[in-house]
Design a protein around this motif. Structure first.
Motif: not given
Length: 239
Positions: A124, A56, A52
């Motif tokens: 991610n 990223g 999360d």
């Protein structure tokens, strides 16, 4: 904690065959074929990776050489970033390292991209920080990927790969490139990189060239232990 995952993915491609009426010597036809590619791969997660994290993470796609092709995934730990990971080196980005299952065939670049897209989608990953590198046969595939998917990668590093000169016209000019090659390479001549780099510079590409003196085909041993390479990669981002 950083770790490596071993995974296998099946890649399918579909084509359609339609019937036709042969009313002349020039026949209009269409065929659909089905191909399947079984790709084993390692996926490295850097220390501190969080699903999360809003920013990223970058991702490096590494393509090995012909000697590591086949069905034994352990083979790809012999060279490049996978070797360094085994030795304990840490990287600030994810590393995707698939294995070419064919001993005598080139990389299936379409299958590679489907794998890459799948990994990016389920992790991610900052899509503006996807990097590409390959050595020998994998370096040749890197040049090919750069031409077929010019807006996919933020930077590319190629080590002793074949470099068809016409590819220079298809590569994204905004993508920085770093090329490595040994001047005594008897497998893939250093002239491949010499000519490609000269052409890219002539066309005002952002390209670096490290040409090792008295080094043969295994120039990857020096290229991938160059810390400046990873510092350079991590500072690249698509504009």
């Amino acid at each position: 904690m950083p770790h490596l995952l071993l995974k296998t993915i099946f890649i399918y491609s579909f084509f359609l065959m339609q019937g036709c009426t042969a009313q002349s010597q020039l026949v209009n036809d269409e065929i659909e074929t089905v191909t399947k590619e079984n790709l084993k791969y390692y996926l490295y997660y850097p220390e501190g990776y969080e699903l999360d994290d809003k920013e990223g993470f970058g991702l490096l796609l590494f393509l090995h050489g012909g000697g590591e092709s086949g069905s034994e995934l352990e083979e790809i730990k012999k060279n490049g970033p996978p070797k360094l990971l085994v030795e304990g080196k840490q990287f600030p980005f994810l590393i995707l390292a698939p294995q070419n299952p064919h001993r005598r065939k080139w990389w299936n670049t379409e299958a590679i991209m489907k794998l890459l897209d799948s990994v990016v989608e389920s992790n991610n990953v900052d899509r503006k920080r996807i990097y590409l590198t390959g050595l020998s046969r994998g370096g040749s595939a890197a040049w090919e990927l750069a031409t077929q998917y010019p807006k996919k990668f933020a930077a590319m590093a190629v080590v002793c790969g074949m470099a068809p000169l016409p590819y220079a016209h298809w590569i994204n000019k905004k993508m920085p490139i770093w090329v490595f090659h040994g001047d005594r390479d008897e497998v893939i001549s250093v002239e491949e990189s010499d000519k490609m780099v000269a052409k890219l510079k002539e066309m005002d590409y952002d390209v670096r060239y490290t040409r090792y003196k008295d080094v043969g085909h295994n120039s990857w041993s020096r290229a991938y232990t160059t810390d400046a390479l990873y510092e350079w990669l991590v500072n690249q981002k698509q504009k």
